[in-house]
Write an enzyme that holds these catalytic residues in place. Structure first.
Site, PDB file in Angstrom:
ATOM      1  N   GLU A 109      -3.801  18.613  40.396  1.00 39.79           N
ATOM      2  CA  GLU A 109      -3.404  17.796  39.247  1.00 39.79           C
ATOM      3  C   GLU A 109      -1.968  18.060  38.824  1.00 39.79           C
ATOM      4  OE1 GLU A 109      -5.081  15.365  37.824  1.00 39.79           O
ATOM      5  OE2 GLU A 109      -6.777  15.653  39.191  1.00 39.79           O
ATOM      6  N   ASP A 118       3.454   9.125  31.625  1.00 42.08           N
ATOM      7  CA  ASP A 118       3.107   8.959  33.032  1.00 42.08           C
ATOM      8  C   ASP A 118       3.661   7.636  33.553  1.00 42.08           C
ATOM      9  OD1 ASP A 118       1.467   6.954  32.087  1.00 42.08           O
ATOM     10  OD2 ASP A 118      -0.416   7.967  32.558  1.00 42.08           O
TER      11      ASP A 118
END
Length: 241
Positions: A109, A118
């Protein structure tokens, strides 16, 4: 108050000899609860012994099995009102296993301790956490590990709702890593889980490599992750741990 639909049958069938005896014995117990030793001219010790005896005699009649009542067998077998133990998963139940899962899943991750946007503009932090994240948020490594641990436990619980086969710990970590990445719904509806639940654990491990696409496109990062999960899965089957 609403009566049960078969109350007449229950009353008729429950009029057994044991119920009658229980009623008689209970009436004596009730009698002794109303009077005192002096009224009957008994000694307190004798009175207490007789009273306790009648109360004790009532117990077998109360617990004796009653047969013939419609639906009673189903009632006895019904566990819907029982207090249920909280299920603890293979990973959640072990600190060492949880640490291993954090290390494995966290390595894929990626860790970022400062909040960032993001690729679709969602504020994200730590190992991809998005819930309640705001600009300027900052977390320690320990905080991020704790957040990831909570997510791992949550995803393991979700996976366990559809994973019926027993699997070794290493395989479980690999499957939870995959579930964390693709979602519980996708995992539970997959051919992978069907094969595992059917007893084909090795075939289930092989299925992991097929989950390397996002948006219809093969991603090298996903391919590497799936291969790593598959290798962990097979290694666990070989070692049994």
């Amino acid at each position: 108050m609403t009566l049960i639909t078969n109350w007449r049958t229950v009353l008729a069938k429950s009029a057994s000899i044991w119920l009658i005896l229980a009623s008689l014995v209970a009436s004596f117990g009730f009698f002794f609860a109303l009077v005192n030793p002096a009224l009957m001219g008994w000694s307190p010790i004798c009175f207490a012994a007789v009273s306790a005896g009648f109360q004790t005699l009532a117990i077998p009649a109360r617990v004796m099995l009653q047969k013939g009542i419609s639906g009673l067998d189903r009632f006895r077998a019904d566990q819907s009102g029982a207090l249920k133990r909280r299920y603890v998963g293979l990973i959640a139940g072990s600190g060492i296993a949880l640490s291993s899962a954090i290390a494995f899943i966290g390595s894929w991750e990626g860790l970022r301790q400062e909040a960032y946007r993001d690729v679709v503009g969602v504020w994200t932090v730590c190992y991809g956490a998005t819930g309640g994240v705001r600009p300027g948020d900052s977390y320690s490594r320990a905080d991020c590990d704790q957040m990831l641990a909570a997510e791992i436990i949550r995803y393991e619980a979700g996976l366990d709702r559809c994973l019926t086969a027993e699997v070794p710990l290493g395989m479980k970590i690999a499957l939870v890593s995959w579930t964390y990445n693709v979602g519980v719904g996708a995992a539970c509806g997959s051919t992978l889980l069907r094969r595992v639940n059917a007893g084909d654990l090795s075939g289930g491990c092989d299925e992991l490599q097929r989950w390397n696409r996002a948006g219809g496109r093969v991603w090298p990062g996903l391919t590497r992750r799936r291969i790593s999960e598959m290798e962990m899965c097979h290694a666990a089957l070989r070692s049994g741990a």
